[in-house]
Every structure is written in structure tokens, then in C-alpha cells.
Design a protein around this motif. Structure first.
Motif, PDB file in Angstrom:
ATOM      1  N   ASP A  88      49.422  42.460 -11.701  1.00  0.00           N
ATOM      2  CA  ASP A  88      49.513  43.217 -12.943  1.00  0.00           C
ATOM      3  C   ASP A  88      49.597  42.174 -14.055  1.00  0.00           C
ATOM      4  O   ASP A  88      50.623  41.513 -14.214  1.00  0.00           O
ATOM      5  CB  ASP A  88      50.747  44.117 -12.913  1.00  0.00           C
ATOM      6  CG  ASP A  88      50.816  45.090 -14.077  1.00  0.00           C
ATOM      7  OD1 ASP A  88      50.259  44.779 -15.153  1.00  0.00           O
ATOM      8  OD2 ASP A  88      51.447  46.152 -13.930  1.00  0.00           O
ATOM      9  N   ALA A  89      48.517  41.997 -14.780  1.00  0.00           N
ATOM     10  CA  ALA A  89      48.420  40.918 -15.769  1.00  0.00           C
ATOM     11  C   ALA A  89      49.187  41.196 -17.061  1.00  0.00           C
ATOM     12  O   ALA A  89      49.319  40.307 -17.904  1.00  0.00           O
ATOM     13  CB  ALA A  89      46.949  40.659 -16.094  1.00  0.00           C
ATOM     14  N   ARG A  90      49.712  42.387 -17.216  1.00  0.00           N
ATOM     15  CA  ARG A  90      50.419  42.711 -18.461  1.00  0.00           C
ATOM     16  C   ARG A  90      51.712  41.904 -18.579  1.00  0.00           C
ATOM     17  O   ARG A  90      52.442  41.736 -17.607  1.00  0.00           O
ATOM     18  CB  ARG A  90      50.722  44.206 -18.531  1.00  0.00           C
ATOM     19  CG  ARG A  90      49.467  45.059 -18.566  1.00  0.00           C
ATOM     20  CD  ARG A  90      49.789  46.537 -18.477  1.00  0.00           C
ATOM     21  NE  ARG A  90      50.448  46.818 -17.208  1.00  0.00           N
ATOM     22  CZ  ARG A  90      51.246  47.869 -16.992  1.00  0.00           C
ATOM     23  NH1 ARG A  90      51.479  48.723 -17.960  1.00  0.00           N
ATOM     24  NH2 ARG A  90      51.801  48.060 -15.817  1.00  0.00           N
ATOM     25  N   VAL A  91      51.993  41.450 -19.767  1.00  0.00           N
ATOM     26  CA  VAL A  91      53.211  40.696 -20.052  1.00  0.00           C
ATOM     27  C   VAL A  91      54.295  41.685 -20.427  1.00  0.00           C
ATOM     28  O   VAL A  91      54.039  42.591 -21.232  1.00  0.00           O
ATOM     29  CB  VAL A  91      52.953  39.701 -21.214  1.00  0.00           C
ATOM     30  CG1 VAL A  91      54.228  38.965 -21.585  1.00  0.00           C
ATOM     31  CG2 VAL A  91      51.839  38.729 -20.844  1.00  0.00           C
ATOM     32  N   PRO A  92      55.484  41.593 -19.825  1.00  0.00           N
ATOM     33  CA  PRO A  92      56.048  40.607 -18.903  1.00  0.00           C
ATOM     34  C   PRO A  92      56.172  41.146 -17.467  1.00  0.00           C
ATOM     35  O   PRO A  92      57.183  40.916 -16.796  1.00  0.00           O
ATOM     36  CB  PRO A  92      57.426  40.356 -19.504  1.00  0.00           C
ATOM     37  CG  PRO A  92      57.845  41.736 -19.968  1.00  0.00           C
ATOM     38  CD  PRO A  92      56.564  42.398 -20.443  1.00  0.00           C
ATOM     39  N   MET A  93      55.162  41.847 -16.978  1.00  0.00           N
ATOM     40  CA  MET A  93      55.288  42.535 -15.691  1.00  0.00           C
ATOM     41  C   MET A  93      55.519  41.598 -14.501  1.00  0.00           C
ATOM     42  O   MET A  93      56.238  41.951 -13.575  1.00  0.00           O
ATOM     43  CB  MET A  93      54.085  43.435 -15.436  1.00  0.00           C
ATOM     44  CG  MET A  93      54.019  44.629 -16.374  1.00  0.00           C
ATOM     45  SD  MET A  93      55.540  45.605 -16.320  1.00  0.00           S
ATOM     46  CE  MET A  93      55.474  46.356 -17.920  1.00  0.00           C
ATOM     47  N   LYS A  94      54.944  40.411 -14.525  1.00  0.00           N
ATOM     48  CA  LYS A  94      55.184  39.459 -13.432  1.00  0.00           C
ATOM     49  C   LYS A  94      56.674  39.137 -13.337  1.00  0.00           C
ATOM     50  O   LYS A  94      57.263  39.138 -12.252  1.00  0.00           O
ATOM     51  CB  LYS A  94      54.368  38.189 -13.652  1.00  0.00           C
ATOM     52  CG  LYS A  94      54.619  37.117 -12.613  1.00  0.00           C
ATOM     53  CD  LYS A  94      53.854  35.841 -12.913  1.00  0.00           C
ATOM     54  CE  LYS A  94      54.208  34.765 -11.907  1.00  0.00           C
ATOM     55  NZ  LYS A  94      53.654  33.475 -12.281  1.00  0.00           N
TER      56      LYS A  94
END
Length: 179
Positions: A88-94
């Protein structure tokens, strides 16, 4: 109904929709939110497990599944049953995912949310505080949950669906959004 602070009625309406159109059930992540706020945690767990079938790379699905399972059982059970998820490339999902796994930190989530272009930061901060608050609530830390949700609903308020969920969360809990 959900945004009118009627989660039980919203969940019932979604239940009727599923009865009428069962094939839609995996798509209905919004139903899972209504189930969470209606206190139907076991049903929410099942809904988010179904949603993974159609959206396997969504960290938000993992967090709500976790929250439902933590409320239905406990945090340790929820962490052990954390749904697998793709990138999931959305910030800050990582960083949110790492935190829910028990491997990350609140500081890492907030640092990620504060990075990148200024035009994206308000939204990133809204998501960061929403999911920090959701985790704090699952862990039984009401003060931290209230602080983070108040920031997501107030200072970093967004008018998209999840921003409105932060506002609803505060409304249902009687917490005042932070200015």
C-alpha cells in the motif's frame, strides 16, 4: 445513517443490502465501519476478511479488522490474526502497518506523515492520527485515542470519507476535535 451518528441503523441497512445483493458483500468495506461503530465486532471481523478478497493491498482494511478483533477478543489475538496485505504505497500506511504488527512506532508514523510535499501533509497527518487513535482505543488507552482522534477530526480535518470517520468517532465518543 452512519454519518448521522446512527451506526446500528447503518449496519442494519447494509445487512439488508447484503440480503438483497449478496455478491456485493466483499466490496462493502463501509459496512465494516458501521459494524465496528455499532459494536458488532465479530461481524466486522468477517466483513473485513471478505473485503480482503477484492482489495488485498489495503492497509486500512487490516487496521479495521484488527480493531474489530481486538474489541471482540483482545489485542494479542488481533495481532496474531493480522491479515496479510500487499504493498500500500499511500503515506503513512507502511508505518501504520508496522505499528499494528507491533514492530513500528508512533514516532515513525508521524515522521512519515510529516514528510513529502507540503500539499500532501494535512491528509497524511489526518490518516496518521486516525490510525494511531484507532490503535490506542483497541489497546485501551482512551486518553491517547482521544488525543489522536481529536487531531484527525480537528487540526488535520479532511472532508473525505475517512476524515469524516475521524469526526464521527469523536462525535460518538463525546470527544472535542482539536483546533
Amino acid at each position: 445513517l452512519l454519518f448521522a451518528a446512527k451506526p446500528a441503523e447503518s449496519a442494519e441497512a447494509f445487512d439488508e443490502l447484503v440480503k438483497l445483493r449478496p455478491a456485493l458483500e466483499p466490496e462493502l468495506w463501509q459496512r465494516g465501519l458501521a459494524l465496528y461503530y455499532a459494536g458488532r465486532y465479530a461481524d466486522g471481523v468477517r466483513q473485513f476478511e471478505r473485503h480482503k478478497e477484492v482489495n488485498p493491498a489495503d492497509v486500512e482494511n487490516v487496521t479495521w479488522h484488527f480493531a474489530c478483533l481486538a474489541r471482540d477478543a483482545d489485542v494479542e489475538t488481533a495481532r496474531k490474526a493480522l491479515l496479510p496485505v500487499g504493498d500500500d504505497a499511500r503515506v503513512p500506511m507502511k508505518q501504520v502497518l508496522e505499528l499494528y504488527r507491533g514492530e513500528g512506532s508512533e514516532e515513525a508514523v508521524l515522521a512519515a506523515a510529516d514528510a513529502g510535499p507540503e500539499s500532501a501533509r494535512r491528509n497524511q497527518r489526518c490518516y496518521a492520527h486516525l490510525y494511531l487513535g484507532l490503535l490506542a482505543e483497541a489497546e485501551g488507552d482512551e486518553a491517547a485515542a482521544a488525543r489522536h482522534m481529536a487531531l484527525a477530526a480537528g487540526r488535520y480535518r479532511m472532508d473525505h470519507f475517512m476524515g469524516k470517520i475521524a469526526q464521527l468517532h469523536c462525535r460518538l465518543r463525546g470527544w472535542k476535535p482539536a483546533e
